[in-house]
Design an enzyme around this catalytic site. Structure first.
Site, PDB file in Angstrom:
ATOM      1  CE1 TYR A 183      -3.674  -2.355   5.604  1.00 41.72           C
ATOM      2  CE2 TYR A 183      -3.259  -0.084   4.901  1.00 41.72           C
ATOM      3  CZ  TYR A 183      -3.284  -1.454   4.624  1.00 41.72           C
ATOM      4  OH  TYR A 183      -3.934  -1.139   3.652  1.00 41.72           O
ATOM      5  CB  SER A 203      -0.814  -0.169   1.391  1.00 36.73           C
ATOM      6  OG  SER A 203      -1.642   1.286   1.347  1.00 36.73           O
TER       7      SER A 203
END
Length: 240
Positions: A146, A133
């Site tokens: 995260y 990501s």
């Protein structure tokens, strides 16, 4: 000439499903893994083995890969796409959510790599594609745990690339910005979810999973002596 086997984790929806459709259309036999077996089977792709495997179960993952290789031949690539995004503030987020992200986003990637890498090294060819990501390169509000897992994916991918480069195995990191998938739905804080949706809207929307799938396939289809080490992509309106 028949195409080689490709393994895709988290293939029941979003980026994983889009990648499966694209690679299947190009003639690759596939091993599709996800907890939701019915969703995998609903894709109805030819020459495809579907298994309801949680990638945090190392033994089940290994067994599924062996089964697919017995049927279709050695795995030429794995797309480690399975992951979960549970947003929250460290001060009040349920620690069980950290555990889930660490288990799935980091350990699940490592287990996927281990299931195919020894064979690839022995054959002198293969491609490991890890879906990370933009949050593996920079920080965002309410993303601390995260972000930590995605920074780990970037780091382990680069270190692995250095380890196996001389063996003819390629390692690719795909780092998308916001994508229209089910990922946000797992976040339990409704305020954070609402703010995230507003942020996506302000950026003019998120990426289509098909766009990310095309980036994955582009990296895979480069000549064997070319490694696209990292692809970072996001909606044009996404500033951060």
């Amino acid at each position: 000439m028949s195409k080689p086997l490709i393994v895709i984790t988290g293939a029941s929806s979003g980026i994983g499903a889009a990648t499966a459709r694209l690679l299947s259309a190009q003639g690759h036999p596939l091993l599709l893994l996800a907890r939701r077996l019915q969703k995998l089977e609903e894709l109805s792709l030819p020459e495809t083995l579907c298994r309801g495997v949680d990638v945090t179960d190392r033994d089940a993952l290994q067994a599924a890969v062996r089964e697919a290789e017995e049927r279709f031949g050695p795995a030429d690539a794995i797309v480690n796409n399975a992951g979960v995004m549970l947003l929250g503030r460290i001060a009040d987020q349920d620690a069980d959510e950290w555990e889930r992200m660490i288990d799935l986003n980091i350990k699940g990637v490592l287990y996927g790599i281990r299931a195919v890498l020894p064979g690839m090294v022995a054959r002198g060819t293969g491609t490991i594609i890890n879906v990370s990501s933009v949050a593996g390169r920079k920080t965002y509000p309410n993303h601390s745990a995260y972000v930590g897992t995605k920074f780990a994916v970037h780091a382990l991918s680069e270190n692995l690339r250095e380890e196996v480069a001389s063996s003819g195995v390629r390692v690719v990191t795909i780092a998308p910005g916001a994508v229209e998938t089910e990922l946000l739905s797992h976040t339990t804080d409704e305020r954070i979810k609402s703010d995230y949706e507003a942020w996506k809207k302000s950026a003019g929307g998120a990426l289509d999973p098909q766009t990310v799938a095309e980036a994955i396939v582009y990296a895979y289809q480069q000549p064997p002596n070319v490694t696209i080490r990292e692809i970072v992509l996001a909606a044009t309106g996404q500033q951060a």
